[in-house]
Design an enzyme around this catalytic site. Structure first.
Site, PDB file in Angstrom:
ATOM      1  N   CYS A  24       3.036   1.096  -1.476  1.00 18.30           N
ATOM      2  CA  CYS A  24       2.620  -0.166  -0.843  1.00 18.30           C
ATOM      3  C   CYS A  24       1.113  -0.311  -1.039  1.00 18.30           C
ATOM      4  CB  CYS A  24       3.031  -0.208   0.632  1.00 18.30           C
ATOM      5  SG  CYS A  24       2.288   1.077   1.665  1.00 18.30           S
ATOM      6  N   ASN A  27      -0.560   2.597   2.078  1.00 15.87           N
ATOM      7  CA  ASN A  27       0.142   3.878   2.257  1.00 15.87           C
ATOM      8  C   ASN A  27       0.052   4.398   3.689  1.00 15.87           C
ATOM      9  OD1 ASN A  27      -0.020   7.293   0.908  1.00 15.87           O
ATOM     10  ND2 ASN A  27       1.761   6.108   1.454  1.00 15.87           N
ATOM     11  N   CYS A  29       1.802   2.110   6.300  1.00 12.74           N
ATOM     12  CA  CYS A  29       2.881   1.422   7.026  1.00 12.74           C
ATOM     13  C   CYS A  29       4.208   1.468   6.253  1.00 12.74           C
ATOM     14  CB  CYS A  29       2.506  -0.037   7.313  1.00 12.74           C
ATOM     15  SG  CYS A  29       1.028  -0.238   8.344  1.00 12.74           S
ATOM     16  N   ARG A  30       4.321   0.641   5.211  1.00 12.74           N
ATOM     17  CA  ARG A  30       5.632   0.478   4.575  1.00 12.74           C
ATOM     18  C   ARG A  30       6.072   1.668   3.745  1.00 12.74           C
ATOM     19  NH1 ARG A  30       4.012  -4.917   1.726  1.00 12.74           N
ATOM     20  NH2 ARG A  30       2.034  -3.769   1.842  1.00 12.74           N
ATOM     21  N   SER A  31       5.182   2.179   2.874  1.00 12.26           N
ATOM     22  CA  SER A  31       5.662   3.249   1.979  1.00 12.26           C
ATOM     23  C   SER A  31       5.921   4.572   2.711  1.00 12.26           C
ATOM     24  CB  SER A  31       4.756   3.422   0.756  1.00 12.26           C
ATOM     25  OG  SER A  31       3.446   3.765   1.104  1.00 12.26           O
ATOM     26  N   ASP A 142       4.241  -7.241   4.550  1.00 13.40           N
ATOM     27  CA  ASP A 142       3.179  -6.375   5.075  1.00 13.40           C
ATOM     28  C   ASP A 142       3.061  -6.577   6.596  1.00 13.40           C
ATOM     29  OD1 ASP A 142       0.843  -5.100   5.740  1.00 13.40           O
ATOM     30  OD2 ASP A 142      -0.344  -5.998   4.120  1.00 13.40           O
TER      31      ASP A 142
HETATM   32  P1  4NP Z   1       0.887  -0.944   4.087  1.00 14.50           P
HETATM   33  O1  4NP Z   1       0.101  -1.860   5.155  1.00 14.50           O
HETATM   34  O2  4NP Z   1       0.489  -1.481   2.722  1.00 14.50           O
HETATM   35  O3  4NP Z   1       2.306  -1.200   4.412  1.00 14.50           O
HETATM   36  O4  4NP Z   1       0.426   0.471   4.334  1.00 14.50           O
HETATM   37  C1  4NP Z   1      -1.267  -2.101   5.117  1.00 14.50           C
HETATM   38  C2  4NP Z   1      -2.134  -1.183   5.675  1.00 14.50           C
HETATM   39  C3  4NP Z   1      -3.494  -1.438   5.662  1.00 14.50           C
HETATM   40  C4  4NP Z   1      -3.970  -2.601   5.105  1.00 14.50           C
HETATM   41  C5  4NP Z   1      -3.098  -3.519   4.550  1.00 14.50           C
HETATM   42  C6  4NP Z   1      -1.741  -3.266   4.546  1.00 14.50           C
HETATM   43  N1  4NP Z   1      -5.359  -2.885   5.123  1.00 14.50           N
HETATM   44  O5  4NP Z   1      -5.745  -3.980   4.674  1.00 14.50           O
HETATM   45  O6  4NP Z   1      -6.138  -2.043   5.566  1.00 14.50           O
END
Ligand code: 4NP
Length: 175
Positions: A24, A27, A29-31, A142
């Site tokens: 994602c 790294n 939340c989703r992945s 996201d």
């Molecule tokens: P992820 O979520 O891609 O599912 O881990 C996010 C975590 C942090 C951010 C964006 C998406 N950020 O902009 O910091």
């Protein structure tokens, strides 16, 4: 580990191991959620020796951080443990993993740009491609800037897709 029983009709197929990388943006939340969900499915089916799992992000803002506390608590309520420290996708991931599973179309594009050649780019797929009920909507949205409902939705989508992914992987690897 003894070789798992191969389904009848595929007796000549040699079982082989498979490495899956969930990707994602951050790294956190989703992945890591997809990695934790898949790890639990793999554990339940006794395939830990055959299927290697990891996750990574295309962005570097959270490198070294544990999974987001909201993701961790939502997963824990479903009996899924999220672990690890965030890392960025690296060039060797295209050698080390058989499939790189993008959470959304933006992650997919970023990974395809990073892929060293066409063969590697063809091993980049959207995770939700493996959900037979995905109906053309293939992003795992996201959840980072949204409310708690977003984390429940991530788990719903990821759990459905990982069940389909594991079935495909088992078939393809003779497991
Ligand atoms: P992820 O979520 O891609 O599912 O881990 C996010 C975590 C942090 C951010 C964006 C998406 N950020 O902009 O910091």
């Amino acid at each position: 580990m003894p070789r798992p029983e191969v389904p009848s009709g595929a007796a000549e197929q040699q079982a082989h191991s498979v490495a899956l990388l969930f990707v994602c943006l951050g790294n956190i939340c989703r992945s890591p959620t997809a990695e934790g969900v898949m790890r639990e499915l793999v554990r339940r089916e006794g395939l830990q020796e055959w299927i290697t799992l990891d996750s990574a992000g295309t962005g570097g803002w959270h490198v070294g951080d544990p999974p987001d506390a909201r993701a961790t608590s939502t997963a824990r309520a479903r009996g899924i443990v999220l672990e690890g420290a965030a890392r960025r996708v690296r060039a060797s991931d295209f050698e080390d993993f058989d499939l790189l599973l993008a959470m959304d179309s933006s992650n997919l594009r970023d990974l395809q740009r990073l892929a060293p050649d066409e063969e590697a780019a063809a091993r980049v797929r959207l995770l939700r491609d493996f959900d037979p009920a995905s109906n053309g909507e293939l992003d795992v949205p996201d959840p980072y800037y949204g409310g708690p409902g977003g984390f429940e939705e991530v788990l719903d989508l990821v759990q459905a897709a990982c069940v389909g992914l594991l079935a495909q992987v088992r078939k393809g690897a003779g497991l």
